[in-house]
Design a protein around this motif. Structure first.
Motif, PDB file in Angstrom:
ATOM      1  N   VAL A   3       0.847  -1.190   0.000  1.00  0.00           N
ATOM      2  CA  VAL A   3       0.000   0.000   0.000  1.00  0.00           C
ATOM      3  C   VAL A   3       0.885   1.244   0.000  1.00  0.00           C
ATOM      4  O   VAL A   3       1.826   1.342   0.791  1.00  0.00           O
ATOM      5  CB  VAL A   3      -0.904   0.019   1.256  1.00  0.00           C
ATOM      6  CG1 VAL A   3      -1.659   1.344   1.353  1.00  0.00           C
ATOM      7  CG2 VAL A   3      -1.877  -1.152   1.228  1.00  0.00           C
ATOM      8  N   PHE A   4       0.598   2.174  -0.885  1.00  0.00           N
ATOM      9  CA  PHE A   4       1.340   3.446  -0.934  1.00  0.00           C
ATOM     10  C   PHE A   4       0.381   4.596  -0.650  1.00  0.00           C
ATOM     11  O   PHE A   4      -0.777   4.563  -1.055  1.00  0.00           O
ATOM     12  CB  PHE A   4       1.972   3.662  -2.314  1.00  0.00           C
ATOM     13  CG  PHE A   4       3.220   2.862  -2.555  1.00  0.00           C
ATOM     14  CD1 PHE A   4       4.471   3.388  -2.260  1.00  0.00           C
ATOM     15  CD2 PHE A   4       3.145   1.566  -3.059  1.00  0.00           C
ATOM     16  CE1 PHE A   4       5.622   2.645  -2.470  1.00  0.00           C
ATOM     17  CE2 PHE A   4       4.288   0.812  -3.275  1.00  0.00           C
ATOM     18  CZ  PHE A   4       5.538   1.355  -2.979  1.00  0.00           C
ATOM     19  N   ARG A   5       0.882   5.604   0.063  1.00  0.00           N
ATOM     20  CA  ARG A   5       0.103   6.804   0.345  1.00  0.00           C
ATOM     21  C   ARG A   5       0.982   8.035   0.115  1.00  0.00           C
ATOM     22  O   ARG A   5       2.198   7.983   0.247  1.00  0.00           O
ATOM     23  CB  ARG A   5      -0.403   6.804   1.789  1.00  0.00           C
ATOM     24  CG  ARG A   5      -1.505   5.782   2.059  1.00  0.00           C
ATOM     25  CD  ARG A   5      -2.800   6.168   1.371  1.00  0.00           C
ATOM     26  NE  ARG A   5      -3.900   5.276   1.687  1.00  0.00           N
ATOM     27  CZ  ARG A   5      -4.217   4.177   1.003  1.00  0.00           C
ATOM     28  NH1 ARG A   5      -3.457   3.830  -0.041  1.00  0.00           N
ATOM     29  NH2 ARG A   5      -5.245   3.444   1.339  1.00  0.00           N
ATOM     30  N   PHE A   8      -3.590  13.438   0.514  1.00  0.00           N
ATOM     31  CA  PHE A   8      -3.855  13.081   1.896  1.00  0.00           C
ATOM     32  C   PHE A   8      -3.260  11.745   2.291  1.00  0.00           C
ATOM     33  O   PHE A   8      -3.091  10.851   1.470  1.00  0.00           O
ATOM     34  CB  PHE A   8      -5.359  13.064   2.166  1.00  0.00           C
ATOM     35  CG  PHE A   8      -5.993  14.404   1.981  1.00  0.00           C
ATOM     36  CD1 PHE A   8      -6.622  14.722   0.788  1.00  0.00           C
ATOM     37  CD2 PHE A   8      -5.906  15.360   2.963  1.00  0.00           C
ATOM     38  CE1 PHE A   8      -7.187  15.973   0.603  1.00  0.00           C
ATOM     39  CE2 PHE A   8      -6.467  16.610   2.796  1.00  0.00           C
ATOM     40  CZ  PHE A   8      -7.111  16.917   1.605  1.00  0.00           C
ATOM     41  N   VAL A   9      -3.012  11.619   3.586  1.00  0.00           N
ATOM     42  CA  VAL A   9      -2.468  10.392   4.155  1.00  0.00           C
ATOM     43  C   VAL A   9      -3.603   9.570   4.747  1.00  0.00           C
ATOM     44  O   VAL A   9      -4.553  10.133   5.295  1.00  0.00           O
ATOM     45  CB  VAL A   9      -1.457  10.743   5.258  1.00  0.00           C
ATOM     46  CG1 VAL A   9      -0.964   9.495   5.954  1.00  0.00           C
ATOM     47  CG2 VAL A   9      -0.298  11.525   4.680  1.00  0.00           C
ATOM     48  N   GLY A  15      -5.714   2.139   9.600  1.00  0.00           N
ATOM     49  CA  GLY A  15      -5.282   2.691   8.312  1.00  0.00           C
ATOM     50  C   GLY A  15      -4.481   1.665   7.536  1.00  0.00           C
ATOM     51  O   GLY A  15      -3.614   0.997   8.099  1.00  0.00           O
ATOM     52  N   PRO A  16      -4.754   1.496   6.248  1.00  0.00           N
ATOM     53  CA  PRO A  16      -4.053   0.492   5.439  1.00  0.00           C
ATOM     54  C   PRO A  16      -2.537   0.585   5.522  1.00  0.00           C
ATOM     55  O   PRO A  16      -1.844  -0.418   5.506  1.00  0.00           O
ATOM     56  CB  PRO A  16      -4.546   0.794   4.009  1.00  0.00           C
ATOM     57  CG  PRO A  16      -5.876   1.432   4.209  1.00  0.00           C
ATOM     58  CD  PRO A  16      -5.747   2.244   5.467  1.00  0.00           C
ATOM     59  N   LEU A  17      -2.018   1.800   5.650  1.00  0.00           N
ATOM     60  CA  LEU A  17      -0.572   1.981   5.776  1.00  0.00           C
ATOM     61  C   LEU A  17      -0.167   2.366   7.195  1.00  0.00           C
ATOM     62  O   LEU A  17       0.732   1.765   7.774  1.00  0.00           O
ATOM     63  CB  LEU A  17      -0.074   3.057   4.798  1.00  0.00           C
ATOM     64  CG  LEU A  17       1.427   3.405   4.906  1.00  0.00           C
ATOM     65  CD1 LEU A  17       2.296   2.168   4.689  1.00  0.00           C
ATOM     66  CD2 LEU A  17       1.793   4.498   3.917  1.00  0.00           C
ATOM     67  N   THR A  18      -0.834   3.363   7.772  1.00  0.00           N
ATOM     68  CA  THR A  18      -0.358   3.902   9.044  1.00  0.00           C
ATOM     69  C   THR A  18      -0.468   2.929  10.213  1.00  0.00           C
ATOM     70  O   THR A  18       0.262   3.079  11.196  1.00  0.00           O
ATOM     71  CB  THR A  18      -1.084   5.212   9.405  1.00  0.00           C
ATOM     72  OG1 THR A  18      -2.491   4.991   9.398  1.00  0.00           O
ATOM     73  CG2 THR A  18      -0.730   6.305   8.416  1.00  0.00           C
ATOM     74  N   LYS A  54       4.663   1.636  13.655  1.00  0.00           N
ATOM     75  CA  LYS A  54       5.463   0.686  14.447  1.00  0.00           C
ATOM     76  C   LYS A  54       6.916   0.598  13.977  1.00  0.00           C
ATOM     77  O   LYS A  54       7.705  -0.171  14.525  1.00  0.00           O
ATOM     78  CB  LYS A  54       4.824  -0.709  14.375  1.00  0.00           C
ATOM     79  CG  LYS A  54       3.406  -0.749  14.947  1.00  0.00           C
ATOM     80  CD  LYS A  54       2.752  -2.101  14.665  1.00  0.00           C
ATOM     81  CE  LYS A  54       1.296  -2.092  15.118  1.00  0.00           C
ATOM     82  NZ  LYS A  54       0.604  -3.352  14.746  1.00  0.00           N
ATOM     83  N   ILE A  55       7.280   1.377  12.959  1.00  0.00           N
ATOM     84  CA  ILE A  55       8.648   1.289  12.435  1.00  0.00           C
ATOM     85  C   ILE A  55       9.673   1.718  13.474  1.00  0.00           C
ATOM     86  O   ILE A  55       9.383   2.525  14.360  1.00  0.00           O
ATOM     87  CB  ILE A  55       8.839   2.127  11.142  1.00  0.00           C
ATOM     88  CG1 ILE A  55       8.513   3.604  11.397  1.00  0.00           C
ATOM     89  CG2 ILE A  55       8.033   1.554  10.002  1.00  0.00           C
ATOM     90  CD1 ILE A  55       8.878   4.505  10.249  1.00  0.00           C
ATOM     91  N   GLN A  56      10.876   1.164  13.326  1.00  0.00           N
ATOM     92  CA  GLN A  56      11.988   1.490  14.212  1.00  0.00           C
ATOM     93  C   GLN A  56      13.232   1.732  13.359  1.00  0.00           C
ATOM     94  O   GLN A  56      13.293   1.301  12.204  1.00  0.00           O
ATOM     95  CB  GLN A  56      12.240   0.333  15.182  1.00  0.00           C
ATOM     96  CG  GLN A  56      11.076   0.062  16.119  1.00  0.00           C
ATOM     97  CD  GLN A  56      11.347  -1.122  17.037  1.00  0.00           C
ATOM     98  OE1 GLN A  56      12.369  -1.795  16.925  1.00  0.00           O
ATOM     99  NE2 GLN A  56      10.418  -1.379  17.951  1.00  0.00           N
TER     100      GLN A  56
END
Length: 275
Positions: A68-70, A273-274, A93-96, A101-103
């Protein structure tokens, strides 16, 4: 950590799925959570990646065959060695839901082409540049207020940021404070950048929707400026759909005309939009 452990750690972060064509796969260098709903992160910048301050780019995660890209506004200026983003957190949210949770060390996908309307090229020069933002709509302005070109084209920069709660304003406050000591543009900013904040839910020194504060004149009274005037003012708008619509109507009522990359004029609106 020894070299063997580092290699093992990197191996654990290797994307499970192949990188799509036309994408950069970049490493997360830092993550900062501001509230339960907002966070900022930085990734490595490919040497070949070029963009204009204020543009946005499509980003995603290597967590599916067809990720998924936003659209995300780039919060770092065009001269920065890294790429910065400011994001909301949407539980479903499909992406968020995954992005939050990224590190550091994780991989983020980024399309190779940026675009957008919130660029200096889309406006004609003037005395004042108003950057009207709500929520994460401050991101493109975080890029522009760190770009020397902005100060070459406009005498005064007024950045407005409206959020529900005080804590949501912290990203912008932190950024503006740091600018005063910035070796590249610290001197340019002195006396020329004004940061105006307001909240709509939690009590603060200034409360109200930015549209209300423009309409009733409270914004201009607080700034010591005159209402929007085509001869002196240019406006950039980024934020919620309702705010975009209302502020656009207000600046048009003041006689300002919408510009574009092809035909620079008096104001521009970002509609990416995000989610």
């Amino acid at each position: 950590m020894d070299s063997a452990a580092l290699r093992e750690n990197d191996a654990e972060k290797t994307p499970e799925f192949p990188i799509p064509a036309g994408c950069f796969a970049e490493r997360v260098t830092s993550v900062k959570h501001y509230t339960d709903n907002l966070f900022a992160f930085r990734i490595t910048r490919p040497q070949s990646f070029r963009f204009r301050s204020g543009e946005f780019v499509m980003i995603g995660l290597p967590n599916a065959e067809k990720p998924v890209f936003r659209a995300y506004s780039i919060a770092s200026p065009a001269w920065d060695e890294e790429v910065e983003f400011f994001s909301i957190k949407v539980p479903d949210g499909p992406l968020t839901q995954h992005l939050q949770k990224i590190q550091p060390g994780d991989t983020v996908l980024m399309r190779q082409k940026s675009t957008g309307t919130l660029v200096n090229d889309a406006l004609t020069p003037a005395k004042n540049l108003y950057m009207i933002s709500t929520g994460t709509g401050i991101a493109p302005f975080a890029s522009l207020i760190r770009d020397p070109e902005t100060y070459e084209k406009f005498d005064n920069i007024i950045l407005t940021h409206t959020c529900r709660d005080v804590a949501e304003l912290e990203y912008g406050k932190e950024l503006v404070t740091a600018l005063k000591d910035d070796p590249l543009i610290g001197e340019l900013v002195q006396g020329r950048l004004t940061h105006f904040t307001s909240t709509t839910r939690e009590t603060s020194s200034v409360m109200g929707r930015i549209t209300t504060l423009i309409e009733n004149g409270e914004l201009f009274k607080a700034l010591g400026t005159e209402p929007f005037d085509r001869e002196n003012d240019r406006v950039m708008i980024c934020g919620s759909m309702a705010m975009l619509k209302d502020v656009k109507a207000l600046v048009e009522k003041a006689g300002l005309e919408e510009g574009s990359n092809a035909e620079p004029a008096d104001f521009v609106v970002e509609r990416a939009f995000v989610g």
